[in-house]
Design a protein around this motif. Structure first.
Motif, PDB file in Angstrom:
ATOM      1  N   VAL A 187       0.693  -1.226  -0.008  1.00  0.00           N
ATOM      2  CA  VAL A 187      -0.169   0.013  -0.089  1.00  0.00           C
ATOM      3  C   VAL A 187       0.968   1.344   0.019  1.00  0.00           C
ATOM      4  CG1 VAL A 187      -1.756   1.317   1.298  1.00  0.00           C
ATOM      5  CG2 VAL A 187      -1.962  -1.178   1.193  1.00  0.00           C
ATOM      6  N   TYR A 188       0.692   2.134  -1.044  1.00  0.00           N
ATOM      7  CA  TYR A 188       1.472   3.231  -1.045  1.00  0.00           C
ATOM      8  C   TYR A 188       0.850   4.670  -0.635  1.00  0.00           C
ATOM      9  CZ  TYR A 188       4.072   0.329  -4.215  1.00  0.00           C
ATOM     10  OH  TYR A 188       4.928  -0.606  -4.804  1.00  0.00           O
ATOM     11  N   ALA A 189       1.432   5.599  -0.004  1.00  0.00           N
ATOM     12  CA  ALA A 189       0.858   6.910   0.080  1.00  0.00           C
ATOM     13  C   ALA A 189       1.758   7.771  -0.805  1.00  0.00           C
ATOM     14  CB  ALA A 189       1.139   7.404   1.747  1.00  0.00           C
ATOM     15  N   LEU A 190       1.343   8.382  -1.844  1.00  0.00           N
ATOM     16  CA  LEU A 190       1.826   9.088  -2.877  1.00  0.00           C
ATOM     17  C   LEU A 190       1.555  10.479  -2.470  1.00  0.00           C
ATOM     18  CD1 LEU A 190       0.921   7.053  -5.890  1.00  0.00           C
ATOM     19  CD2 LEU A 190       3.059   6.514  -4.452  1.00  0.00           C
ATOM     20  N   ASP A 191       2.447  11.449  -3.014  1.00  0.00           N
ATOM     21  CA  ASP A 191       2.273  12.786  -2.923  1.00  0.00           C
ATOM     22  C   ASP A 191       1.153  13.036  -4.127  1.00  0.00           C
ATOM     23  OD1 ASP A 191       2.346  15.579  -2.644  1.00  0.00           O
ATOM     24  OD2 ASP A 191       3.906  15.769  -4.124  1.00  0.00           O
ATOM     25  N   ALA A 192       0.051  13.666  -3.683  1.00  0.00           N
ATOM     26  CA  ALA A 192      -1.055  13.954  -4.914  1.00  0.00           C
ATOM     27  C   ALA A 192      -0.450  14.889  -5.764  1.00  0.00           C
ATOM     28  CB  ALA A 192      -2.299  14.735  -4.077  1.00  0.00           C
ATOM     29  N   ALA A 193       0.433  15.639  -5.695  1.00  0.00           N
ATOM     30  CA  ALA A 193       0.773  16.522  -6.674  1.00  0.00           C
ATOM     31  C   ALA A 193       1.761  16.129  -7.510  1.00  0.00           C
ATOM     32  CB  ALA A 193       1.601  18.046  -5.998  1.00  0.00           C
ATOM     33  N   THR A 194       2.626  15.375  -7.272  1.00  0.00           N
ATOM     34  CA  THR A 194       3.724  14.744  -7.875  1.00  0.00           C
ATOM     35  C   THR A 194       3.957  13.266  -8.023  1.00  0.00           C
ATOM     36  OG1 THR A 194       5.251  14.411  -6.192  1.00  0.00           O
ATOM     37  CG2 THR A 194       5.268  16.676  -7.104  1.00  0.00           C
ATOM     38  N   GLY A 195       3.202  12.390  -7.200  1.00  0.00           N
ATOM     39  CA  GLY A 195       3.369  11.021  -7.227  1.00  0.00           C
ATOM     40  C   GLY A 195       4.533  10.336  -6.746  1.00  0.00           C
ATOM     41  N   CYS A 196       5.323  11.119  -6.160  1.00  0.00           N
ATOM     42  CA  CYS A 196       6.475  10.453  -5.255  1.00  0.00           C
ATOM     43  C   CYS A 196       5.892   9.902  -4.046  1.00  0.00           C
ATOM     44  CB  CYS A 196       7.454  11.588  -4.905  1.00  0.00           C
ATOM     45  SG  CYS A 196       6.913  12.808  -3.825  1.00  0.00           S
ATOM     46  N   VAL A 197       6.997   9.184  -3.649  1.00  0.00           N
ATOM     47  CA  VAL A 197       6.406   8.120  -2.385  1.00  0.00           C
ATOM     48  C   VAL A 197       6.659   8.382  -1.052  1.00  0.00           C
ATOM     49  CG1 VAL A 197       6.571   5.884  -1.388  1.00  0.00           C
ATOM     50  CG2 VAL A 197       6.573   6.042  -4.089  1.00  0.00           C
ATOM     51  N   ARG A 198       5.592   8.918  -0.248  1.00  0.00           N
ATOM     52  CA  ARG A 198       5.824   9.230   1.237  1.00  0.00           C
ATOM     53  C   ARG A 198       5.882   7.924   2.031  1.00  0.00           C
ATOM     54  NH1 ARG A 198       1.039  13.686   2.001  1.00  0.00           N
ATOM     55  NH2 ARG A 198       1.800  15.103   0.517  1.00  0.00           N
ATOM     56  N   TRP A 199       5.378   6.835   2.055  1.00  0.00           N
ATOM     57  CA  TRP A 199       5.610   5.721   2.804  1.00  0.00           C
ATOM     58  C   TRP A 199       5.167   4.379   1.949  1.00  0.00           C
ATOM     59  CZ3 TRP A 199       0.954   3.377   3.780  1.00  0.00           C
ATOM     60  CH2 TRP A 199       0.017   3.957   4.140  1.00  0.00           C
ATOM     61  N   GLU A 200       5.616   3.417   2.278  1.00  0.00           N
ATOM     62  CA  GLU A 200       4.886   2.154   1.867  1.00  0.00           C
ATOM     63  C   GLU A 200       4.549   1.162   3.043  1.00  0.00           C
ATOM     64  OE1 GLU A 200       7.385   0.266  -1.226  1.00  0.00           O
ATOM     65  OE2 GLU A 200       8.852   1.822  -1.080  1.00  0.00           O
ATOM     66  N   PHE A 201       3.580   0.492   2.797  1.00  0.00           N
ATOM     67  CA  PHE A 201       3.199  -0.677   3.852  1.00  0.00           C
ATOM     68  C   PHE A 201       3.115  -1.916   3.091  1.00  0.00           C
ATOM     69  CE2 PHE A 201       0.015  -3.177   5.785  1.00  0.00           C
ATOM     70  CZ  PHE A 201       0.450  -3.447   6.902  1.00  0.00           C
ATOM     71  N   ARG A 202       3.535  -3.040   3.622  1.00  0.00           N
ATOM     72  CA  ARG A 202       3.386  -4.430   3.013  1.00  0.00           C
ATOM     73  C   ARG A 202       2.456  -5.178   3.820  1.00  0.00           C
ATOM     74  NH1 ARG A 202       7.296  -7.148  -0.580  1.00  0.00           N
ATOM     75  NH2 ARG A 202       6.150  -8.681  -1.583  1.00  0.00           N
TER      76      ARG A 202
END
Ligand code: HEC
Length: 652
Positions: A187-202
């Motif tokens: 599961v990803y948390a992505l920055d809404a403006a750019t799509g970079c990854v804030r965190w990942e959960f497995r």
């Protein structure tokens, strides 16, 4: 029928539902096969409660299985194994080398402002259905996009899911982030403006559900830490801290080895309502498998702790042996009636509604292919309205002469699409679309008495209506898949496309048949399987041909379309492309950002692995967007709602 044709059908049917399980065991000579047979098979082939069936293990990522054996829940069972044996059994199950699974490309991590969660940005509405009624209608102040803007939509960023052929998890926009699950269980948390990854959960396995989060007053900080909820293929349900990705709780929703969670849970008043489905429908293709012992259910969990308030089955009585097949395998019944659509909560009547699928074994009962009302307080089944009787079916029926096919050999007419609670002036109707291609309206003031029904599509194993309709005002938008299947002959012609009905009467307002642009491309089909979404004046629909289309809500004319099967560069440094649109991950629109999940490499559809974000204004750079950089965003020209930039802190 010729033997060759039968074999071809059998192969197609198996590939369709069961990627590797019973389609021979080509890897029998694999060193891991022996390890599996000696140390795993006794529990993982249906005999032991809670142990996921082998079929699920085969759908996991190699490193996730390896982790379970080395640092996870299977450490004790794998204690006697050498390091080589652990690796071998994981690789045998998935067919993918461990090194390849571990060698995931580095993801662009957010830096600076893009990495920060904006706590005042409450999710617009709780839930998969965009509001508590499952209408999938997004008002202009939330969407930040008007009909006039749609033709100017441009790709802003794309995110490629590693180790994925399909994208089934509907994204959620909150805290300036896009939250989304994926096939390899991340599961990803992505920055809404750019799509970079804030965190990942497995998670343990594929996350097919969307994500839900409770709402709080916009512009304020939440009272408690915001939790993200979702389920995975192993029927595990999670609560994760939305700011950090840290696990808060996780529970197993069902003990059955084949249980799974496909529908996004519904969240209401501190309770999470989880629908439980299963893949036993496919396991039954093994003639030696005693079919079937799974029953669909709904679970009410405390959203804060995961404690179970109640669990209620779609079939009240437990399955027992009712006979033997001609090869002597026990027949267990009643079974089936899974739920794989998001329930809708009706707080005023104290009820919760959901539709069920078919029975898996004979005899079929009264609650399959039915619309059910459960009491919110204790889960008691209050009423049931069956729409197709006698539908007992499982994947054995797609194989020639398989003794596990129930005598009914039913049409497989699940209610897969979530029911919609339509409040139309004085009337309160429950609207439900079925895989048969029919749409039903039930009167909620009279215990689900029928009001109208209308046949819109031809119907079939993959719909008819498959994953989700949408309601805008008194207009019901009905997506029709009508995909043809090699293993089933349909007499009527297919009618793939988008249809609009008067929600009060069921009258057809317009039809917009899908053009066939597939040109014989493998696994391409013109219809609409994925859930659709509406904003004022527009309906967004992802088709199984890979095109995302925007339709005018009043006429059905196509206003805009884009081909998502073209390769794009993703912000996380991979090349990505979409495929068929499928599953419950319908389009999401928030603050001028349109999110679409493309790729459905399962059940004879085009594979793909991309989350696409469109907006009016600055198109995405052709190279990877710079992680962390807050690219200026074009605002929309919507007269009714000047939109803020995605990810901006101005929470509406
Ligand atoms: C004694 C029975 C038993 C044996 C033997 C066993 N398992 Fe399991 N396995 C289970 C149960 C029960 C669970 C579910 C545990 C849970 O959800 O808490 C499970 C879960 C798993 C999972 C999923 C973990 C997750 O993240 O949810 C994997 C992968 C797995 N087993 C692999 C194996 C492999 C590979 C072997 C052989 C080396 C094996 N198991 C042997 C009973 C068993």
């Amino acid at each position: 029928m010729r033997r060759g044709a039968l074999l071809a059908i059998a192969a197609a049917a198996i590939a369709w539902f069961v990627p590797a399980a019973f389609a021979a065991e080509p890897a029998a000579a694999h060193p891991g096969a022996r390890v599996y047979a000696q140390h795993c098979a006794s529990c993982h082939e249906g005999g032991v409660p809670k142990s996921p069936h082998k079929m699920f293990l085969q759908l996991m990522a190699t490193d996730a299985i390896h982790d379970a054996l080395t640092v996870g829940v299977m450490q004790a069972q794998a204690a006697a194994l050498s390091a080589e044996q652990r690796q071998a059994v994981a690789e045998y199950l998935t067919g993918t080398p461990l090194a390849e699974a571990r060698n995931r490309p580095p993801l662009a991590r957010c830096t600076g402002a893009a990495a920060e969660f904006d706590l005042r940005d409450s999710p617009a509405k709780a839930g998969w259905g965009m509001d508590g009624d499952n209408s999938r209608f997004i008002p202009t102040d939330v969407a930040g996009l008007g009909a006039a803007d749609v033709p100017r939509l441009q790709l802003r960023w794309a995110f490629a899911f590693p180790q994925a052929q399909r994208v089934r998890s509907q994204p959620l926009v909150a805290l300036g982030a896009v939250y989304v699950g994926s096939q390899n269980g991340t599961v990803y948390a992505l920055d809404a403006a750019t799509g970079c990854v804030r965190w990942e959960f497995r998670a343990s396995a594929e996350v097919r559900t969307g994500l839900v989060m409770a709402t709080w007053p916009a512009g304020e900080a939440p009272g408690e830490r915001p939790l993200l909820h979702f389920g995975d293929l192993m029927a595990r349900v999670y609560a994760v801290d939305a700011r950090t990705g840290e696990l808060v709780w996780s529970v197993k929703a069902d003990d059955h080895p084949n249980a799974t969670v496909t529908a996004t849970p519904a969240l209401h008043d501190g309770r999470l309502y989880v629908a439980v489905s299963s893949l036993e429908v496919s396991t039954a293709a093994d003639p030696k498998y005693p079919c079937c012992s799974f029953r669909g259910s709904i679970l009410a969990l405390d959203a804060a702790t995961g404690a179970t308030a109640w669990k209620s089955y779609t079939i009240p009585e437990a399955p027992r042996e009712v006979g033997r097949t001609r090869v002597g395998t026990p027949i267990l019944a009643p079974s089936g009636a899974p739920i794989w659509n998001t329930p809708v909560v009706d707080a005023r009547r104290g009820l919760l509604y959901a539709g069920t699928g078919e029975n898996y074994s004979s005899p079929a009962g009264p609650t399959s292919d039915a619309l059910l009302a459960f009491r919110l307080a204790d889960g008691a089944l209050v009423w049931a309205r069956q729409k197709t009787a006698g539908d007992a079916w499982n994947v054995a029926c797609m194989l020639p002469d398989n003794p596990n096919c129930p005598v009914e050999d039913g049409p497989d007419y699940d209610f897969g699409a979530a029911t919609i609670h339509a409040r139309l002036g004085e009337r309160s109707l429950l609207l439900a679309g079925q895989k048969s291609g029919e749409v039903f309206a039930l009167d909620l003031d009279r215990g689900g008495e029928p009001v109208w029904r209308r046949k819109v599509g031809r119907g079939g194993i993959q719909g008819g209506v498959h994953f989700g309709m949408a309601l805008g005002g008194d207009r019901l938008f009905v997506p029709i898949s009508d995909k043809d299947m090699a293993a089933r002959v349909y007499e009527q012609p297919a009618r793939p496309g988008l249809y609009a009905l008067d929600a009060l009467t069921g009258r057809l307002l317009w039809e917009s048949p899908a053009n066939d642009v597939c040109g014989g491309r493998p696994f391409c089909s013109p219809g609409i399987g994925q859930a659709i979404t509406t904003i004022p004046g527009v309906v967004f629909a992802g088709h199984m041909d890979g095109r995302l289309r925007a339709y005018a809500a009043d006429t059905g004319r196509v206003l805009w379309e884009t081909d998502t099967t073209r390769e794009v560069s993703a912000v996380n440094g991979m090349r990505a492309r979409g495929g068929s649109f499928g599953g419950g991950a319908g389009p999401v629109v928030r603050r001028g950002l349109l999110l679409a999940s493309s790729g459905y490499g399962i059940y004879e559809h085009m594979a793909g692995n991309v989350l696409l974000a469109y907006s009016v204004g600055t198109p995405a750079a052709s190279t990877a967007a710079t992680a962390g950089a807050a690219t200026p965003v074009g605002t929309t020209s919507s007269a009714t709602a000047p939109a803020a930039a995605p990810g901006s802190s101005a929470a509406p």
